[in-house]
Design a protein around this motif. Sequence first.
Motif, PDB file in Angstrom:
ATOM      1  N   ARG A 141       0.622  -1.348  -0.109  1.00 42.01           N
ATOM      2  CA  ARG A 141       0.110   0.021   0.116  1.00 42.01           C
ATOM      3  C   ARG A 141       0.778   1.165   0.145  1.00 42.01           C
ATOM      4  O   ARG A 141       0.679   2.158  -0.640  1.00 42.01           O
ATOM      5  N   GLN A 142       1.866   1.257   0.734  1.00 40.09           N
ATOM      6  CA  GLN A 142       2.772   2.307   0.686  1.00 40.09           C
ATOM      7  C   GLN A 142       3.371   2.710  -0.539  1.00 40.09           C
ATOM      8  O   GLN A 142       3.803   3.867  -1.040  1.00 40.09           O
ATOM      9  N   ALA A 143       3.757   1.624  -1.291  1.00 41.48           N
ATOM     10  CA  ALA A 143       4.281   1.785  -2.659  1.00 41.48           C
ATOM     11  C   ALA A 143       3.313   2.007  -3.665  1.00 41.48           C
ATOM     12  O   ALA A 143       3.722   2.302  -4.744  1.00 41.48           O
ATOM     13  N   LEU A 144       1.849   2.015  -3.702  1.00 41.27           N
ATOM     14  CA  LEU A 144       1.026   2.290  -4.746  1.00 41.27           C
ATOM     15  C   LEU A 144       1.412   3.477  -5.508  1.00 41.27           C
ATOM     16  O   LEU A 144       1.157   3.564  -6.705  1.00 41.27           O
ATOM     17  N   PRO A 145       1.582   4.671  -4.711  1.00 44.34           N
ATOM     18  CA  PRO A 145       1.759   6.092  -5.618  1.00 44.34           C
ATOM     19  C   PRO A 145       2.919   5.758  -6.385  1.00 44.34           C
ATOM     20  O   PRO A 145       2.966   6.188  -7.818  1.00 44.34           O
ATOM     21  N   GLU A 146       3.899   5.110  -6.094  1.00 41.16           N
ATOM     22  CA  GLU A 146       5.235   4.963  -6.941  1.00 41.16           C
ATOM     23  C   GLU A 146       4.820   3.975  -8.193  1.00 41.16           C
ATOM     24  O   GLU A 146       5.174   4.260  -9.428  1.00 41.16           O
ATOM     25  N   ILE A 147       3.889   2.954  -7.625  1.00 44.15           N
ATOM     26  CA  ILE A 147       3.550   1.938  -8.876  1.00 44.15           C
ATOM     27  C   ILE A 147       2.686   2.833  -9.856  1.00 44.15           C
ATOM     28  O   ILE A 147       2.817   2.617 -11.012  1.00 44.15           O
ATOM     29  N   ALA A 148       1.878   3.713  -9.344  1.00 44.50           N
ATOM     30  CA  ALA A 148       0.962   4.483 -10.144  1.00 44.50           C
ATOM     31  C   ALA A 148       1.697   5.262 -11.227  1.00 44.50           C
ATOM     32  O   ALA A 148       1.519   5.259 -12.370  1.00 44.50           O
ATOM     33  N   ALA A 149       2.951   5.787 -10.487  1.00 48.00           N
ATOM     34  CA  ALA A 149       3.703   6.705 -11.698  1.00 48.00           C
ATOM     35  C   ALA A 149       4.346   5.934 -12.463  1.00 48.00           C
ATOM     36  O   ALA A 149       4.470   6.473 -13.722  1.00 48.00           O
ATOM     37  N   VAL A 150       4.794   4.677 -12.049  1.00 45.64           N
ATOM     38  CA  VAL A 150       5.522   3.758 -13.244  1.00 45.64           C
ATOM     39  C   VAL A 150       4.423   3.331 -14.405  1.00 45.64           C
ATOM     40  O   VAL A 150       4.832   3.618 -15.715  1.00 45.64           O
ATOM     41  N   VAL A 151       3.189   3.036 -14.000  1.00 43.79           N
ATOM     42  CA  VAL A 151       2.196   2.540 -15.007  1.00 43.79           C
ATOM     43  C   VAL A 151       2.137   3.942 -16.027  1.00 43.79           C
ATOM     44  O   VAL A 151       1.861   3.525 -17.112  1.00 43.79           O
ATOM     45  N   ARG A 152       1.871   5.130 -15.307  1.00 38.64           N
ATOM     46  CA  ARG A 152       1.390   6.232 -16.270  1.00 38.64           C
ATOM     47  C   ARG A 152       2.588   6.391 -17.403  1.00 38.64           C
ATOM     48  O   ARG A 152       2.294   6.944 -18.298  1.00 38.64           O
ATOM     49  N   ALA A 153       3.872   6.332 -16.716  1.00 37.79           N
ATOM     50  CA  ALA A 153       4.852   6.530 -17.768  1.00 37.79           C
ATOM     51  C   ALA A 153       5.201   5.353 -18.599  1.00 37.79           C
ATOM     52  O   ALA A 153       6.272   5.360 -19.362  1.00 37.79           O
ATOM     53  N   ALA A 154       4.396   4.000 -18.327  1.00 35.74           N
ATOM     54  CA  ALA A 154       5.117   3.157 -19.182  1.00 35.74           C
ATOM     55  C   ALA A 154       4.627   3.276 -20.549  1.00 35.74           C
ATOM     56  O   ALA A 154       3.514   3.361 -21.133  1.00 35.74           O
ATOM     57  N   THR A 155       5.619   3.251 -21.460  1.00 35.81           N
ATOM     58  CA  THR A 155       5.711   3.326 -22.955  1.00 35.81           C
ATOM     59  C   THR A 155       5.194   2.017 -23.682  1.00 35.81           C
ATOM     60  O   THR A 155       4.602   1.800 -24.857  1.00 35.81           O
ATOM     61  N   LEU A 156       5.202   0.840 -23.039  1.00 39.25           N
ATOM     62  CA  LEU A 156       4.814  -0.495 -23.443  1.00 39.25           C
ATOM     63  C   LEU A 156       3.478  -0.528 -23.337  1.00 39.25           C
ATOM     64  O   LEU A 156       2.827  -1.610 -24.043  1.00 39.25           O
ATOM     65  N   LEU A 157       2.609   0.354 -22.590  1.00 46.22           N
ATOM     66  CA  LEU A 157       1.040  -0.076 -22.546  1.00 46.22           C
ATOM     67  C   LEU A 157       0.331   1.127 -23.283  1.00 46.22           C
ATOM     68  O   LEU A 157       0.710   2.280 -23.373  1.00 46.22           O
ATOM     69  N   THR A 158      -0.830   0.687 -23.882  1.00 43.16           N
ATOM     70  CA  THR A 158      -1.756   1.341 -24.200  1.00 43.16           C
ATOM     71  C   THR A 158      -2.466   2.164 -22.990  1.00 43.16           C
ATOM     72  O   THR A 158      -2.538   1.697 -22.129  1.00 43.16           O
ATOM     73  N   ALA A 159      -3.453   3.193 -23.424  1.00 40.61           N
ATOM     74  CA  ALA A 159      -3.940   4.027 -22.360  1.00 40.61           C
ATOM     75  C   ALA A 159      -5.160   3.033 -21.843  1.00 40.61           C
ATOM     76  O   ALA A 159      -5.505   3.191 -20.704  1.00 40.61           O
ATOM     77  N   ARG A 160      -5.611   2.120 -22.531  1.00 42.28           N
ATOM     78  CA  ARG A 160      -6.614   1.187 -21.956  1.00 42.28           C
ATOM     79  C   ARG A 160      -6.041   0.456 -20.848  1.00 42.28           C
ATOM     80  O   ARG A 160      -6.657   0.101 -19.758  1.00 42.28           O
ATOM     81  N   GLU A 161      -4.834  -0.256 -21.132  1.00 41.30           N
ATOM     82  CA  GLU A 161      -4.100  -0.942 -20.133  1.00 41.30           C
ATOM     83  C   GLU A 161      -3.721  -0.216 -18.834  1.00 41.30           C
ATOM     84  O   GLU A 161      -3.785  -0.414 -17.833  1.00 41.30           O
ATOM     85  N   GLN A 162      -3.236   0.931 -19.040  1.00 41.45           N
ATOM     86  CA  GLN A 162      -2.741   2.056 -18.133  1.00 41.45           C
ATOM     87  C   GLN A 162      -4.190   2.128 -17.396  1.00 41.45           C
ATOM     88  O   GLN A 162      -4.145   2.281 -15.896  1.00 41.45           O
ATOM     89  N   ARG A 163      -5.270   2.479 -17.721  1.00 36.90           N
ATOM     90  CA  ARG A 163      -6.528   2.981 -17.112  1.00 36.90           C
ATOM     91  C   ARG A 163      -6.753   1.592 -16.144  1.00 36.90           C
ATOM     92  O   ARG A 163      -7.228   1.758 -15.123  1.00 36.90           O
ATOM     93  N   GLY A 164      -6.742   0.467 -16.590  1.00 34.32           N
ATOM     94  CA  GLY A 164      -7.123  -0.909 -15.964  1.00 34.32           C
ATOM     95  C   GLY A 164      -6.056  -1.026 -14.853  1.00 34.32           C
ATOM     96  O   GLY A 164      -6.811  -1.376 -13.692  1.00 34.32           O
ATOM     97  N   LEU A 165      -4.975  -0.739 -14.859  1.00 29.57           N
ATOM     98  CA  LEU A 165      -3.937  -0.803 -14.009  1.00 29.57           C
ATOM     99  C   LEU A 165      -4.102   0.166 -12.954  1.00 29.57           C
ATOM    100  O   LEU A 165      -4.075  -0.190 -11.786  1.00 29.57           O
ATOM    101  N   LEU A 166      -4.397   1.273 -13.513  1.00 28.89           N
ATOM    102  CA  LEU A 166      -4.708   2.394 -12.143  1.00 28.89           C
ATOM    103  C   LEU A 166      -5.986   2.275 -11.461  1.00 28.89           C
ATOM    104  O   LEU A 166      -6.010   2.430 -10.326  1.00 28.89           O
ATOM    105  N   ASP A 167      -6.894   1.674 -12.191  1.00 29.02           N
ATOM    106  CA  ASP A 167      -8.098   1.190 -11.440  1.00 29.02           C
ATOM    107  C   ASP A 167      -7.773   0.143 -10.237  1.00 29.02           C
ATOM    108  O   ASP A 167      -8.379   0.220  -9.200  1.00 29.02           O
TER     109      ASP A 167
END
Length: 211
Positions: free
Chosen positions: A19-45
């Motif tokens: 839980r403490q690492a979730l903000p950092e994980i979210a930042a990595v997901v948002r910056a990931a160029t291997l993912l489409t916006a759809r996959e990013q939204r699902g991971l952020l959810d």
Amino acid sequence: MLLFRALSALLSYPTPELRQALPEIAAVVRAATLLTAREQRGLLDLVDELGRGDLLEAEERYVDLFDRGRSLSLHLFEHLHGDSRDRGEAMVDLKRIYERAGFELSARELPDYLPVLLEYLSCRDVAEARAMLADCAHILMTIGRSLIARSSRYAAVLQALIVIAGESPIDAAKVPPVMERPESLDRDRAEEPAFAGAPMTAPSPRTSAAQ
């Protein structure tokens, strides 16, 4: 790549540290160029869900999904071999791949556990990671469909891995919902070999994080 470490963490048992690492994980997901916006939204959810409510509820959800039957097991070779001797031999082969790359398992880790595989891939280059995920894409799809059938946000991690592997994401609209326990879906286990073409290139030590 940090993305694979983030995905590994999201598939791991929920803890206060996660839980403490979730903000950092979210930042990595948002910056990931291997993912489409759809996959990013699902991971952020999923990140949002893991950060809400009582931690005990998140732990219970995780156990109910991943520890109750083979169809949702995160041990990849269980989908192929069950408890047969072939599974043990496959794990020995995968462990050798890790060892040749300088990736060490702890005494409690099994090599075919998906979060462990993702930790390994975080220390490898993108081409190798994609090739290895492509080798086991049929298993990832099996687990992903089972998660979608249960309306679980964890499906977003499998969808992301499938896309990184070069496959089309699962069409959730074509996956019928199910109410039965995971054991009842064991008949859907994949039967194709995994990691048949896994590369064995020069090692990148586990201790040096991918950038």
